[in-house]
Design a protein around this motif. Structure first.
Motif, PDB file in Angstrom:
ATOM      1  N   LYS A  83       0.813  -1.224   0.000  1.00 31.79           N
ATOM      2  CA  LYS A  83       0.000   0.000   0.000  1.00 31.79           C
ATOM      3  C   LYS A  83       0.839   1.264   0.000  1.00 31.79           C
ATOM      4  N   LYS A  84       0.268   2.309  -0.607  1.00 32.94           N
ATOM      5  CA  LYS A  84       0.877   3.639  -0.544  1.00 32.94           C
ATOM      6  C   LYS A  84       0.074   4.469   0.443  1.00 32.94           C
ATOM      7  N   GLY A  85       0.691   4.761   1.580  1.00 34.60           N
ATOM      8  CA  GLY A  85       0.005   5.586   2.578  1.00 34.60           C
ATOM      9  C   GLY A  85       0.467   7.021   2.443  1.00 34.60           C
ATOM     10  N   CYS A  86       1.656   7.311   2.978  1.00 35.02           N
ATOM     11  CA  CYS A  86       2.174   8.690   2.969  1.00 35.02           C
ATOM     12  C   CYS A  86       3.074   8.966   1.780  1.00 35.02           C
ATOM     13  N   ASP A  87       3.725   7.925   1.233  1.00 32.00           N
ATOM     14  CA  ASP A  87       4.723   8.082   0.156  1.00 32.00           C
ATOM     15  C   ASP A  87       5.924   8.905   0.623  1.00 32.00           C
ATOM     16  N   HIS A  88       6.121   8.996   1.927  1.00 23.97           N
ATOM     17  CA  HIS A  88       7.226   9.798   2.473  1.00 23.97           C
ATOM     18  C   HIS A  88       7.999   9.064   3.574  1.00 23.97           C
ATOM     19  N   GLY A  89       7.855   7.755   3.679  1.00 23.36           N
ATOM     20  CA  GLY A  89       8.625   7.025   4.694  1.00 23.36           C
ATOM     21  C   GLY A  89       8.139   7.214   6.105  1.00 23.36           C
ATOM     22  N   GLN A  90       6.880   7.571   6.285  1.00 25.02           N
ATOM     23  CA  GLN A  90       6.421   7.884   7.636  1.00 25.02           C
ATOM     24  C   GLN A  90       5.379   6.918   8.187  1.00 25.02           C
ATOM     25  N   CYS A  91       4.772   6.078   7.339  1.00 28.86           N
ATOM     26  CA  CYS A  91       3.658   5.266   7.847  1.00 28.86           C
ATOM     27  C   CYS A  91       3.921   3.762   7.815  1.00 28.86           C
ATOM     28  N   GLY A  92       4.810   3.293   6.979  1.00 29.56           N
ATOM     29  CA  GLY A  92       5.127   1.864   6.925  1.00 29.56           C
ATOM     30  C   GLY A  92       4.178   1.026   6.091  1.00 29.56           C
ATOM     31  N   ALA A  93       3.150   1.651   5.489  1.00 23.88           N
ATOM     32  CA  ALA A  93       2.173   0.871   4.710  1.00 23.88           C
ATOM     33  C   ALA A  93       2.827   0.167   3.521  1.00 23.88           C
ATOM     34  N   CYS A  94       3.951   0.688   3.072  1.00 24.67           N
ATOM     35  CA  CYS A  94       4.598   0.164   1.861  1.00 24.67           C
ATOM     36  C   CYS A  94       5.705  -0.835   2.172  1.00 24.67           C
ATOM     37  N   THR A  95       5.773  -1.322   3.419  1.00 28.52           N
ATOM     38  CA  THR A  95       6.896  -2.194   3.802  1.00 28.52           C
ATOM     39  C   THR A  95       6.897  -3.498   3.008  1.00 28.52           C
ATOM     40  N   ILE A 103      11.930  -2.958   4.376  1.00 33.71           N
ATOM     41  CA  ILE A 103      12.283  -1.647   3.831  1.00 33.71           C
ATOM     42  C   ILE A 103      11.004  -0.921   3.436  1.00 33.71           C
ATOM     43  N   ASN A 104      11.030   0.411   3.568  1.00 34.90           N
ATOM     44  CA  ASN A 104       9.921   1.224   3.058  1.00 34.90           C
ATOM     45  C   ASN A 104      10.111   1.359   1.551  1.00 34.90           C
ATOM     46  N   SER A 105       9.256   0.729   0.795  1.00 36.34           N
ATOM     47  CA  SER A 105       9.488   0.699  -0.658  1.00 36.34           C
ATOM     48  C   SER A 105       9.222   2.047  -1.324  1.00 36.34           C
ATOM     49  N   CYS A 106       8.601   2.982  -0.601  1.00 37.37           N
ATOM     50  CA  CYS A 106       8.388   4.320  -1.181  1.00 37.37           C
ATOM     51  C   CYS A 106       9.639   5.167  -1.110  1.00 37.37           C
ATOM     52  N   LEU A 107      10.621   4.728  -0.334  1.00 37.25           N
ATOM     53  CA  LEU A 107      11.814   5.545  -0.124  1.00 37.25           C
ATOM     54  C   LEU A 107      13.014   5.056  -0.916  1.00 37.25           C
TER      55      LEU A 107
HETATM   56 FE1  FES Z   1       4.183   5.566   4.029  1.00 37.84          FE
HETATM   57 FE2  FES Z   1       5.951   4.353   2.432  1.00 37.84          FE
HETATM   58  S1  FES Z   1       3.907   4.862   1.985  1.00 37.84           S
HETATM   59  S2  FES Z   1       6.176   4.846   4.512  1.00 37.84           S
END
Ligand code: FES
Ligand code: FES
Length: 215
Positions: A83-95, A103-107
């Motif tokens: 999932k894409k939550g924040c797209d900024h490495g802050q929520c972990g939805a993209c782990t 890893i946070n895949s958005c980062l």
């Molecule tokens: Fe929130 Fe990656 S989408 S940490």
């Protein structure tokens, strides 16, 4: 009489000419003759061919160099479990797990991981054969809307592996001792995975059950 302004210009001209001739004297002949680098066509973007092993399957993709691993999974491979939550490495939805490490895949950019093995929630288990962490989340009702759940589960799997490998956390009292998954350790190690529904106590129960079996 010579005007002072014209003198200044004249001096600058001498200095520039001198610098140019000195530089020319140090350059090899072929470098001086080399043509300019080709100018990218208007609208073109730098891209690269990237091969990744995702959930046991090889994928070779031609990607814009700026494509994150998250967008590679979701937009190019239709693996929308991540999932894409924040797209900024802050929520972990993209782990996801990258070579076994969470890893946070958005980062991170896909081009940085040529040949890497990626495991997403789709690769952990199947509806008929759930991964133990998936089964524990179901059993303990470790979700409400479920948006954070794939990231929580991938993160928990990676986190238990870190504990098994003896990696200390910020709250480990003794960084040389084998860490135990105390409630404080669990909360600290999972603190990068947010749940807007507040299912934390059930998530902690699910992870604790799996840790008791495998840690
Ligand atoms: Fe929130 Fe990656 S989408 S940490
Ligand atoms: Fe809804 Fe976690 S279950 S955000």
């Amino acid at each position: 009489m010579i005007h002072p302004d014209s003198l200044t210009v004249s001096r600058r001209g001498v200095l520039i000419a001198g610098a140019a001739s000195a530089a020319a004297g140090t350059l090899p002949t072929d470098a001086m003759a080399a043509p300019d680098a080709p100018t990218p066509a208007p609208g073109s973007v730098p891209s690269a061919r990237v091969t990744l092993e995702i959930n046991g399957q090889q994928h070779t993709l031609e990607l814009d160099n700026r494509t994150t691993l998250l967008d590679t999974l979701r937009e190019h491979l239709n693996l929308t479990g991540t999932k894409k939550g924040c797209d900024h490495g802050q929520c972990g939805a993209c782990t996801v797990l990258l070579d076994g490490v969470r890893i946070n895949s958005c980062l991170t950019l896909a081009v940085m991981h040529q040949g890497a093995k990626v495991t997403t929630i789709e690769g952990l288990g199947t509806p008929r054969a759930l991964h133990p962490m998936q089964a524990a989340f179901v059993k303990h009702d470790g979700y409400q809307c479920g948006y954070c759940t794939p990231g929580q589960i991938c993160s928990a799997v990676g986190m238990l592996d870190e504990v098994r490998r003896g990696i200390p956390s910020h709250v480990s009292a003794d960084i040389t001792a084998r860490p135990l998954l105390s409630p404080d350790e669990l909360r600290e190690r999972m603190s990068g995975n947010l749940c807007r529904c507040g299912a934390y106590s059930n998530i902690a129960e699910a992870i604790t059950e799996v840790a008791g079996v495998t840690a």
